[in-house]
Design a protein around this motif. Structure first.
Motif, PDB file in Angstrom:
ATOM      1  N   ASP A  29     -46.679  30.424 -54.663  1.00  0.00           N
ATOM      2  CA  ASP A  29     -48.069  30.731 -55.641  1.00  0.00           C
ATOM      3  C   ASP A  29     -48.439  29.025 -56.285  1.00  0.00           C
ATOM      4  N   ASP A  30     -49.669  28.937 -57.083  1.00  0.00           N
ATOM      5  CA  ASP A  30     -50.443  28.522 -56.989  1.00  0.00           C
ATOM      6  C   ASP A  30     -50.042  27.135 -58.296  1.00  0.00           C
ATOM      7  N   ASP A  31     -48.835  26.847 -58.709  1.00  0.00           N
ATOM      8  CA  ASP A  31     -47.988  26.087 -59.312  1.00  0.00           C
ATOM      9  C   ASP A  31     -46.607  25.716 -57.983  1.00  0.00           C
ATOM     10  N   GLY A  32     -46.751  26.231 -56.664  1.00  0.00           N
ATOM     11  CA  GLY A  32     -45.684  25.484 -55.522  1.00  0.00           C
ATOM     12  C   GLY A  32     -45.013  26.132 -56.140  1.00  0.00           C
ATOM     13  N   VAL A  33     -44.662  27.328 -56.892  1.00  0.00           N
ATOM     14  CA  VAL A  33     -42.977  27.912 -57.043  1.00  0.00           C
ATOM     15  C   VAL A  33     -42.678  29.234 -56.174  1.00  0.00           C
ATOM     16  N   ALA A  34     -41.806  29.005 -55.025  1.00  0.00           N
ATOM     17  CA  ALA A  34     -41.970  30.251 -54.188  1.00  0.00           C
ATOM     18  C   ALA A  34     -41.613  31.201 -54.254  1.00  0.00           C
ATOM     19  N   ILE A  35     -42.808  32.538 -53.439  1.00  0.00           N
ATOM     20  CA  ILE A  35     -42.424  33.604 -54.181  1.00  0.00           C
ATOM     21  C   ILE A  35     -41.199  34.859 -52.911  1.00  0.00           C
ATOM     22  N   PRO A  36     -40.966  35.326 -53.731  1.00  0.00           N
ATOM     23  CA  PRO A  36     -39.974  36.228 -53.177  1.00  0.00           C
ATOM     24  C   PRO A  36     -40.152  37.886 -52.950  1.00  0.00           C
ATOM     25  N   SER A  37     -39.934  38.033 -51.727  1.00  0.00           N
ATOM     26  CA  SER A  37     -40.133  39.153 -51.550  1.00  0.00           C
ATOM     27  C   SER A  37     -41.773  40.002 -51.276  1.00  0.00           C
ATOM     28  N   ALA A  38     -42.252  38.709 -50.962  1.00  0.00           N
ATOM     29  CA  ALA A  38     -43.315  39.000 -50.855  1.00  0.00           C
ATOM     30  C   ALA A  38     -43.073  39.542 -49.008  1.00  0.00           C
ATOM     31  N   SER A  39     -44.287  40.044 -48.627  1.00  0.00           N
ATOM     32  CA  SER A  39     -44.462  40.936 -46.881  1.00  0.00           C
ATOM     33  C   SER A  39     -44.939  40.528 -46.304  1.00  0.00           C
ATOM     34  N   VAL A  40     -44.798  40.233 -45.449  1.00  0.00           N
ATOM     35  CA  VAL A  40     -45.772  39.191 -44.014  1.00  0.00           C
ATOM     36  C   VAL A  40     -45.466  40.701 -43.146  1.00  0.00           C
ATOM     37  N   THR A  41     -46.831  40.378 -42.602  1.00  0.00           N
ATOM     38  CA  THR A  41     -47.044  41.555 -41.716  1.00  0.00           C
ATOM     39  C   THR A  41     -48.121  40.675 -40.442  1.00  0.00           C
TER      40      THR A  41
END
Length: 902
Positions: A29-41
């Protein structure tokens, strides 16, 4: 066939290698925190079609592999409370990191809409509500409509054309492979979703170490504690008919149980529901369906290629109970107790006209059978299946008290003959299988032990004996003569075999960087003791049944020490399973009666390998190959005549060596399963080559009676098969459709009346399945199979060897009013040989009223409306063409009340 192989290889390797690229990176995210469970297609520009997809892990990392011929592709990222991101990128291997902008989502109204098919890792989940129709009541009813899944007539569940290895309910394996009872009786309303666990390794300590190419099914119920089940009570005419099914079930967090009682005389086959359909992993020990050593048999009426309900004249009682409970606080240890009892009586009748093309003769037969099954089986299983250890011990006891009867009639050039045939066949069987895996530092030690003992006794009686007309020779190459039995006498064949089979092995496994190496040593010992005797009176005492030629007292011993190494590999994309065993085969057959002693000592190397590569999110490509050797068993070693059936004697030449069979096989397979667009397909090719040192040689007289002898002669069998299956679910139209195609060719050798026969078979089968629930007032299920077969061997040739068949099953349900259902059923079976065409059509109709509040159905069903009495079929053998008429069930009317236990 060579063209088919070439085309398949081109497709296989083109899809595997063409333009395959990998995109990986990290999403924060904007703060550099990892985003889990995001979908990449990954999508092709301007097209609403997903090429591949991935889900970020807990560290926000993703990896997507795809195949495309475009120079650029669109990459799309979506995550909850984040602004969706789309970027066009080059079609190349690269690492891309993304920062997503926060975007609060205002939720005005919460609506939950479950996707019909979802995928996460190796698990594909199907929402059952998306596939059921108004007339479906059980799990099996709905599973037949799910894309990628098939349910065979015997209850076996196939995923992408292959049998599953486990069937779980809420993660527990209550049925130990005998899942037919639950599949046929679990109400659909109790089920939340069906999960397919791809590449499932059921032994937890081996997961991520020893891969598997099979899938498993897990049924997730709506409630963690569920009391449910299904029941039916029906009566009918004519004659008086009954059908009772009572299957209460309980699924809890600590224990599960299923009790099942089914009885009917209206043609429904329920006694096979306890058969083991899924066999798990070989690391769990050895499991099998217990069966008798049925060497002897009465002459059997033919069975039509129809749904069993059309012809089965039965009176069956089947009772089973399955219980599972955890016996420790950690819920690692399980105790399972399974038992079933079958009492079944079956009546069968058929009439046949057989033309012997080789001899230019013809004869007719009529067989009327009564089969009586009385069988008891009990099983006790202790299991620990944990990440830190595995233990499984299975003890099985079975007892059979079976009996068969036949009335046989023959009409040939000698006139009319009649015979009564009776077979008594009690069997006692005991097995114990033990397997344990113990962790030792970074290694695993596995011990396996299997012990089996079985005692089979059979007595075959034919009266009057002069019904039998067997060929024999006074000398090795003399002319065929016929044995003349004394009028009014009785022929008796006695048989007993006591078998002891033991197998013990130990291995140790080392794992490093995804590779697992498993050296193993084993020792197998089996002994079979066979005693037989034939008793009969002949005219002029030719041949002499009191002589040793018609007795056996054989001891067959096999000792097989072995050493092997298994090499396995597991990564995100690759799975490898291979074994390289060396077997030290020692076999001895001794018959004290005729002073015969045969032995064989041979070292064999029988490697096998399976490799699978997963790519582009939706594709799996695999290759497998193996070599196996079989050095015969006691059925290929006896030297005295045995009347295996009233139709003929079997005998082995005492001068023959121990039989040797060498089989080489290999196959290629490409799978595609895309839950995003509900598309599944698989295509494969398989080649099998088998060599034998003994050849079946039959002496058949003009009356159809035979003596089969195995002579020393090297022969070969080959089989090629190419198969394609494609299925898709169309959610807009609530339609599931699939198409299958098989092309097979085979070559084999045999000998009949001193003539060598080289048989070639080529067959093609086209299948189509379609079901639709789009209309609120109607649903349709349709299955069709069209087959073409050509056989030639020098005797059967030209149009005589060309056959065609067509089969379809159509079920249409109309819903004119709420809670009212009218059903129409049409089974069509057609066959053709030359100018002879046989068409068999069957029609049923039903009316059902559903008491929705109580979940009770009242059904009135009229079966076989046209009251078709017989079914006709043409069979082509090595040298014969047989046209058979088989007895069917008459028209009947049933009234049934169906309900759920709750």
């Amino acid at each position: 066939m060579k063209k088919n192989i070439t085309l398949f290889l081109m497709l296989f390797f083109t899809v595997l290698t063409f333009a395959q690229k990998t995109i990986s990176g990290k999403i924060t995210d904007d703060d550099g925190v990892a985003i889990p469970s995001a979908s990449v297609t990954i999508e092709e520009p301007g097209k609403d079609a997903i090429l591949a997809y991935g889900i970020t892990n807990s560290k926000g990392e993703y990896k997507v592999t795809f195949t495309s011929g475009e120079s650029n592709v669109d990459l799309k990222v979506k995550a909850f409370n984040q602004k969706p991101l789309t970027k066009q990128i080059n079609n190349s291997d690269q690492t891309l990191n993304f920062k997503m902008q926060s975007e609060a989502t205002e939720i005005k109204e919460v609506q939950l809409k479950t996707k019909m098919i979802t995928a996460r890792g190796d698990t594909i989940s199907y929402d059952l509500k998306a596939f059921n129709s108004k007339n479906d009541r059980t799990l099996a009813d709905v599973m037949r409509k799910i894309p990628g899944i098939e349910v065979n007539k015997d209850g076996t569940i196939l995923y992408q054309g292959n049998a599953i290895n486990k069937f779980y309910v809420n993660g527990k394996d209550l049925m130990e492979g005998g899942y037919g009872t639950i599949n046929n009786s679990l109400p659909k309303d109790a089920v939340q979703k069906v999960e397919v666990l791809e590449n499932h390794q059921p032994v937890k300590i081996l997961q991520d170490k020893v891969p598997s190419d099979q899938a498993a099914i897990n049924i997730k119920l709506k409630n963690s504690v569920t009391m449910t089940g299904r029941g039916e009570v029906g009566v009918g005419l004519e004659p008086f008919l009954w059908n009772v099914k009572l299957t209460p079930m309980f699924f809890g967090q600590k224990s599960q149980w299923v009790v099942n009682y089914k009885t009917n005389n209206m043609g429904e086959q329920v006694e096979n529901e306890g058969n083991i359909l899924a066999f798990g992993s070989s690391w769990e020990g050895r499991r099998s369906n217990i069966s008798q050593n049925n060497w002897l048999s009465v002459e059997n009426a033919s069975v039509p290629d129809l749904p069993v309900k059309r012809y089965l004249m039965n009176s069956v009682h089947y009772l089973s109970a399955n219980y599972l409970t955890n016996i420790d606080k950690k819920k690692e240890w399980e105790l399972k107790a399974n038992a079933n009892y079958t009492n079944n009586a079956v009546e069968r009748e058929s009439n046949s006209i057989t033309r012997d093309i080789q001899q230019g003769t013809q004869y007719t037969t009529r067989f009327l059978n009564n089969f009586y099954t009385d069988k008891l089986k009990g099983e006790l299983i202790f299991t620990k299946n944990a990440k830190k250890g595995f233990f499984k011990n299975t003890t099985t006891f079975s007892q059979f008290w079976n009996a068969d009867r036949a009335v046989a009639e023959r009409n040939d050039k000698t006139g009319y003959r009649f015979g009564n045939e009776a077979l008594e066949s009690p069997t006692t069987s005991f097995q114990n299988s033990l397997s344990t895996i113990i962790p030792w530092k970074e290694k695993m030690v596995n011990f396996k032990s299997y012990i089996s003992y079985q005692d089979d006794r059979q007595t075959l009686e034919i009266s009057p004996a002069n019904y039998l007309q067997f060929p024999y020779r006074d000398s090795l190459k003399g002319p065929l003569k016929t044995i003349d039995f004394a009028p009014g006498s009785t022929a008796l064949q006695y048989f007993r075999i006591k078998s002891l089979d033991t197998s013990h092995s130990a291995n140790i496994s080392f794992t490093t960087k995804g590779w697992t190496f498993t050296p193993q040593v084993g020792f197998d010992l089996s002994t079979d003791n066979l005693t037989t005797n034939f008793d009969g009176s002949t005219v002029n005492n030719k041949p002499d049944f009191a002589g040793l030629a018609y007795e056996n007292d054989l001891k067959f011993t096999r000792i097989n020490p072995s050493a092997s190494v298994g090499i396995n590999y597991k990564s995100e994309s690759w799975s490898l399973f291979s074994s390289f065993p060396v077997n030290f085969n020692n076999i001895k057959a001794e018959d004290a009666f005729r002073n015969v002693s045969k032995s064989l000592s041979k070292v064999t190397f029988t490697p096998n390998i399976f490799a699978q590569y997963s790519f582009a999110s939706f594709f799996k490509a695999s290759v497998n190959a193996g070599i196996s050797n079989n050095f015969g068993d006691i059925q290929t070693a006896y030297a005295g005549y045995i009347l295996t059936s009233p139709g003929g004697f079997n005998v082995m030449n005492p001068k023959n060596p121990i039989p040797e069979t060498n089989t080489k096989n290999g196959g290629l397979r490409l799978e595609y399963r895309n839950p995003l667009n509900n598309l599944f397909f698989n295509v494969g090719y398989r080649l099998t080559d088998t060599k034998n040192n003994l050849l079946a040689s039959s002496a058949v007289n003009e009356l159809g009676f035979s003596v089969i002898e195995y002579i020393e002669s090297e022969n070969k069998r080959t089989n090629n098969s190419l198969y394609v299956e494609i299925g898709k679910y169309f959610p807009k139209f609530k339609t599931n459709a699939s198409v299958t195609f098989n092309d097979t060719s085979s070559k084999s050798q045999s000998r009949r009346n001193d003539q060598d026969i080289d048989t070639k078979n080529n067959g093609n089968t086209l299948g189509f399945k379609f079901n639709n629930t789009y209309f609120s007032w109607m649903s349709i299920d349709f299955n069709m199979t069209k087959s073409w077969n050509k056989q030639s061997n020098g005797i059967i040739q030209n149009d005589l060897g060309k056959t065609e068949s067509y089969t379809h099953n159509l079920n249409v349900f109309f819903y004119p009013l709420e809670n009212h259902t009218i059903g129409f059923y049409w089974d069509q079976i057609n066959s053709k040989l030359g100018d002879t065409k046989l068409n068999n059509g069957f029609f049923d109709v039903s009316y059902q009223f559903s008491w929705a509040k109580k979940k009770v159905d009242f059904e009135l069903k009229w079966m076989n409306i046209a009251d078709r009495k017989v079914f006709e079929r043409i069979n082509v053998g090595d040298a014969t063409i047989t046209q058979t008429t088989m007895q069917l069930r008459p028209s009947q009317v049933m009234f049934t009340v169906k309900f759920n236990f709750k």
